[in-house]
Design a protein around this motif. Structure first.
Motif, PDB file in Angstrom:
ATOM      1  N   LEU A 159     -63.846 -41.255  34.296  1.00 15.19           N
ATOM      2  CA  LEU A 159     -63.932 -42.618  33.663  1.00 15.19           C
ATOM      3  C   LEU A 159     -63.946 -43.981  34.539  1.00 15.19           C
ATOM      4  CD1 LEU A 159     -61.865 -41.512  30.710  1.00 15.19           C
ATOM      5  CD2 LEU A 159     -64.260 -42.232  30.514  1.00 15.19           C
ATOM      6  N   TYR A 163     -58.808 -31.767  20.849  1.00 16.56           N
ATOM      7  CA  TYR A 163     -57.745 -32.521  20.440  1.00 16.56           C
ATOM      8  C   TYR A 163     -56.547 -31.671  20.232  1.00 16.56           C
ATOM      9  CZ  TYR A 163     -60.322 -37.061  20.673  1.00 16.56           C
ATOM     10  OH  TYR A 163     -60.990 -37.908  21.121  1.00 16.56           O
ATOM     11  N   GLY A 183     -59.832 -39.013  33.430  1.00 13.69           N
ATOM     12  CA  GLY A 183     -59.375 -40.222  34.199  1.00 13.69           C
ATOM     13  C   GLY A 183     -60.153 -40.488  35.397  1.00 13.69           C
ATOM     14  N   TYR A 233     -52.245 -37.422  25.482  1.00 17.90           N
ATOM     15  CA  TYR A 233     -52.629 -38.482  25.279  1.00 17.90           C
ATOM     16  C   TYR A 233     -51.424 -39.509  25.025  1.00 17.90           C
ATOM     17  CZ  TYR A 233     -57.663 -38.062  25.297  1.00 17.90           C
ATOM     18  OH  TYR A 233     -59.126 -38.002  25.284  1.00 17.90           O
ATOM     19  N   GLU A 265     -63.930 -45.976  19.417  1.00 19.54           N
ATOM     20  CA  GLU A 265     -64.259 -44.676  20.480  1.00 19.54           C
ATOM     21  C   GLU A 265     -64.195 -43.505  19.691  1.00 19.54           C
ATOM     22  OE1 GLU A 265     -61.946 -45.753  24.210  1.00 19.54           O
ATOM     23  OE2 GLU A 265     -62.271 -47.571  23.631  1.00 19.54           O
ATOM     24  N   PHE A 274     -59.479 -47.437  25.073  1.00 20.07           N
ATOM     25  CA  PHE A 274     -59.286 -48.674  26.032  1.00 20.07           C
ATOM     26  C   PHE A 274     -59.417 -49.844  25.546  1.00 20.07           C
ATOM     27  CE2 PHE A 274     -61.114 -44.865  28.120  1.00 20.07           C
ATOM     28  CZ  PHE A 274     -60.240 -44.589  29.056  1.00 20.07           C
ATOM     29  N   TYR A 276     -48.355 -39.009  25.386  1.00 17.00           N
ATOM     30  CA  TYR A 276     -47.375 -39.121  26.715  1.00 17.00           C
ATOM     31  C   TYR A 276     -48.018 -40.107  27.566  1.00 17.00           C
ATOM     32  CZ  TYR A 276     -46.211 -37.864  31.390  1.00 17.00           C
ATOM     33  OH  TYR A 276     -46.083 -37.977  32.985  1.00 17.00           O
ATOM     34  N   GLY A 277     -49.245 -40.356  27.750  1.00 15.13           N
ATOM     35  CA  GLY A 277     -49.761 -41.125  28.902  1.00 15.13           C
ATOM     36  C   GLY A 277     -50.334 -42.384  28.477  1.00 15.13           C
ATOM     37  N   CYS A 302     -68.606 -41.122  19.400  1.00 15.23           N
ATOM     38  CA  CYS A 302     -69.093 -40.412  20.450  1.00 15.23           C
ATOM     39  C   CYS A 302     -68.956 -38.941  20.454  1.00 15.23           C
ATOM     40  CB  CYS A 302     -68.597 -41.021  21.915  1.00 15.23           C
ATOM     41  SG  CYS A 302     -67.051 -40.749  22.028  1.00 15.23           S
ATOM     42  N   HIS A 303     -68.082 -38.408  19.446  1.00 16.14           N
ATOM     43  CA  HIS A 303     -67.872 -36.786  19.299  1.00 16.14           C
ATOM     44  C   HIS A 303     -68.998 -36.267  18.423  1.00 16.14           C
ATOM     45  CE1 HIS A 303     -64.059 -36.653  21.434  1.00 16.14           C
ATOM     46  NE2 HIS A 303     -63.753 -37.798  20.718  1.00 16.14           N
ATOM     47  N   TRP A 341     -68.526 -45.228  22.910  1.00 10.85           N
ATOM     48  CA  TRP A 341     -68.828 -44.764  24.259  1.00 10.85           C
ATOM     49  C   TRP A 341     -70.427 -44.553  24.483  1.00 10.85           C
ATOM     50  CZ3 TRP A 341     -64.796 -40.866  26.832  1.00 10.85           C
ATOM     51  CH2 TRP A 341     -63.426 -41.500  26.838  1.00 10.85           C
ATOM     52  N   LEU A 367     -57.546 -33.449  31.993  1.00 14.43           N
ATOM     53  CA  LEU A 367     -57.562 -34.597  31.698  1.00 14.43           C
ATOM     54  C   LEU A 367     -57.461 -35.631  32.833  1.00 14.43           C
ATOM     55  CD1 LEU A 367     -54.738 -34.654  28.795  1.00 14.43           C
ATOM     56  CD2 LEU A 367     -57.208 -34.965  28.503  1.00 14.43           C
ATOM     57  N   LEU A 399     -55.776 -46.091  34.622  1.00  9.29           N
ATOM     58  CA  LEU A 399     -56.289 -44.772  34.992  1.00  9.29           C
ATOM     59  C   LEU A 399     -56.447 -44.637  36.630  1.00  9.29           C
ATOM     60  CD1 LEU A 399     -59.150 -43.615  32.425  1.00  9.29           C
ATOM     61  CD2 LEU A 399     -56.696 -42.805  32.657  1.00  9.29           C
TER      62      LEU A 399
HETATM   63  C1  LIG Z   1     -62.201 -38.944  24.087  1.00  3.59           C
HETATM   64  C2  LIG Z   1     -62.067 -40.691  23.518  1.00  3.59           C
HETATM   65  C3  LIG Z   1     -63.455 -40.769  22.930  1.00  3.59           C
HETATM   66  C4  LIG Z   1     -61.121 -41.484  23.709  1.00  3.59           C
HETATM   67  C5  LIG Z   1     -59.897 -41.669  24.518  1.00  3.59           C
HETATM   68  C6  LIG Z   1     -59.808 -42.476  25.380  1.00  3.59           C
HETATM   69  C7  LIG Z   1     -58.297 -42.638  26.108  1.00  3.59           C
HETATM   70  C8  LIG Z   1     -57.384 -42.964  25.327  1.00  3.59           C
HETATM   71  C9  LIG Z   1     -58.029 -41.132  27.042  1.00  3.59           C
HETATM   72  C10 LIG Z   1     -59.343 -40.949  27.641  1.00  3.59           C
HETATM   73  C11 LIG Z   1     -58.745 -40.225  28.994  1.00  3.59           C
HETATM   74  C12 LIG Z   1     -57.515 -40.126  28.612  1.00  3.59           C
HETATM   75  C13 LIG Z   1     -56.330 -39.787  29.812  1.00  3.59           C
HETATM   76  C14 LIG Z   1     -54.974 -39.952  29.402  1.00  3.59           C
HETATM   77  C15 LIG Z   1     -54.608 -40.496  27.937  1.00  3.59           C
HETATM   78  C16 LIG Z   1     -55.455 -40.789  27.109  1.00  3.59           C
HETATM   79  C17 LIG Z   1     -56.871 -41.220  27.660  1.00  3.59           C
HETATM   80  C18 LIG Z   1     -56.878 -42.447  28.729  1.00  3.59           C
HETATM   81  C19 LIG Z   1     -53.802 -39.354  30.238  1.00  3.59           C
HETATM   82  C20 LIG Z   1     -53.362 -40.871  30.671  1.00  3.59           C
HETATM   83  C21 LIG Z   1     -52.810 -38.705  29.469  1.00  3.59           C
HETATM   84  C22 LIG Z   1     -51.865 -37.983  30.702  1.00  3.59           C
HETATM   85  C23 LIG Z   1     -52.332 -37.053  31.588  1.00  3.59           C
HETATM   86  O1  LIG Z   1     -51.340 -37.042  32.550  1.00  3.59           O
HETATM   87  C24 LIG Z   1     -53.332 -37.913  32.323  1.00  3.59           C
HETATM   88  C25 LIG Z   1     -54.415 -38.279  31.441  1.00  3.59           C
HETATM   89  C26 LIG Z   1     -55.568 -38.894  31.970  1.00  3.59           C
HETATM   90  C27 LIG Z   1     -56.759 -39.151  31.004  1.00  3.59           C
END
Ligand SMILES: CC(C)=CCC[C@@H](C)[C@H]1CC[C@H]2C3=C(CC[C@]12C)[C@@]1(C)CC[C@H](O)C[C@@H]1CC3
Length: 374
Positions: free
Chosen positions: A352, A78, A349, A85, A199, A95, A87-88, A202-203, A229, A345, A294
């Protein structure tokens, strides 16, 4: 610089790494304000847990290192991923299901409200958010229900962002955010009326560890509702393709090991909860799947703003982020490891989406348990 060992060292390291005073701006502003040595160090620290590339032949030692050092590994994850996270994805790191006509942020908030409804949260209740991230769901559930929300999280940077965002909207007296390990929570027995987790559990290296702590801090008769998860019954650990995908999810999302839905449910029972309900919310045949943003499938965007969010996950969007982050790293403005973080990351994506399409993974196995009265 060696990785921090105690809460005090963790905080000092986090302040150096993230420069807590200047946590404003977008992704580029944030990554360029990091301490370069500390950032490179934390990326390497995270990567050392994933040296064996092939999940089929990975040594037991490496897996054990992830399980026994899960706090260090998750914290490192983290420390590098939080800004990306936000930003995206925004400030609610989870989810949700999507309905046609509903925009991304409405859908995310509905998923949080749904959980609050499972818990029957009312104004005046004391509620715990386990693994609260930067506090997006805590703020939403606090405003939705009027309850007081305590968030627990092991990452100082996320805690500092959660405190700041709650204060910005006047929720400082209705929320608090505490640094702590969810396998050894710093709360008295029977302290909370209700507990939720989105979510986050799961860690944990062992689900009974965290569910058992929730059981302890929950008042008798109180409810625990959470999205877990999990790998589903379709997951075959002997299938190399399944293993590659699930290992990709673990590696790129900071998870020591993903467990089957049946294991999660049994763990809930083992620590003493009465199961009220258990349902995989991903199995609802939704026309828009939970992983659509994603996939970068821009045709499924529901409003103008959604186009911007989903654009970041299109091939071109990812290319732009990579070029910007990589370019800044090359000229020495962003720290070494920034580009690698974006690549990790992207793997998250991709895996997942693959796991979701094959139905071998769910981010929304919703379990509701009640702590017996006696
Ligand atoms: C890790 C756990 C248990 C939960 C987090 C779930 C989601 C919020 C993330 C899982 C994969 C992440 C990605 C991004 C944002 C947060 C998640 C969807 C991005 C969209 C962030 C911007 C990057 O350029 C691409 C990332 C892809 C994966």
């Amino acid at each position: 610089m060696s990785p921090p060992q105690s809460f005090e060292e963790d905080l000092a390291f986090s302040k150096t790494l993230h420069n807590h005073e200047s946590e404003h701006g977008g992704l580029l502003a944030k990554i360029t304000s990091k301490d370069k040595e500390a950032f490179e160090n934390v990326v390497n620290n995270y990567m050392k847990y994933w040296v064996d590339k092939d999940p089929m032949t990975e040594s037991e030692e490496t897996k054990e290192a992830r399980r026994s050092n899960y706090t260090n590994m998750t914290n490192a994850y983290y420390n590098i991923a939080t800004d990306f996270y936000e930003y995206g994805w925004g400030e609610s790191f989870h989810f949700c299901r999507f309905y046609p006509g509903e925009n991304f942020y409405q859908a995310i908030a509905r998923h949080e409200h749904y959980l609050a409804v499972q818990l029957n949260i009312k104004s005046g209740m004391k509620v715990l958010d386990v693994g609260c991230g930067v506090g997006g769901p805590a703020r939403e559930i606090c405003q939705f229900s009027g309850a007081h929300i305590t968030g627990i999280n092991n990452n100082d940077y996320q805690i500092s962002r959660a405190i700041r965002s709650a204060a910005r909207i006047g929720l400082e007296n209705k929320t608090n955010f505490i640094k702590g390990n969810f396998m050894e929570m710093p709360f008295e027995d029977n302290s909370f009326d209700a507990v939720y987790a989105i979510e986050a559990t799961c860690h944990a290296p062992k689900l009974e560890g965290v569910y058992g702590e929730v059981f302890r801090v929950l008042k008798p008769g109180g409810t625990f509702a959470f999205y877990e998860w999990c790998v589903t019954d379709k997951y075959d650990p002997n299938d190399p393709e399944h293993r590659r995908i699930i290992r990709g999810v673990e590696y790129a999302d900071g998870i020591p090991e993903l467990f089957k839905t049946s294991v999660a449910l049994q763990s809930l029972k083992n620590v003493g909860f009465e199961v009220v309900s258990a349902e995989d919310m991903a199995l609802n045949d939704d026309t828009i799947p939970w992983y659509y943003p994603l996939e970068g499938d821009i045709r499924k965007a529901q409003c103008l703003w959604d186009y911007f969010s989903v654009f970041r996950m299109t091939h071109f969007g990812k290319f732009c982020t990579r070029a910007l982050v990589g370019g800044l790293e090359k000229v020495g403005i962003a720290p070494a490891g920034s580009f690698q973080t974006q690549i990790v990351l992207e793997t998250a994506g991709d895996c997942l989406v693959e796991g979701g399409k094959l139905g071998i993974f769910t981010p929304m196995y919703l379990m509701v348990g009640r702590k017996p009265q006696n």
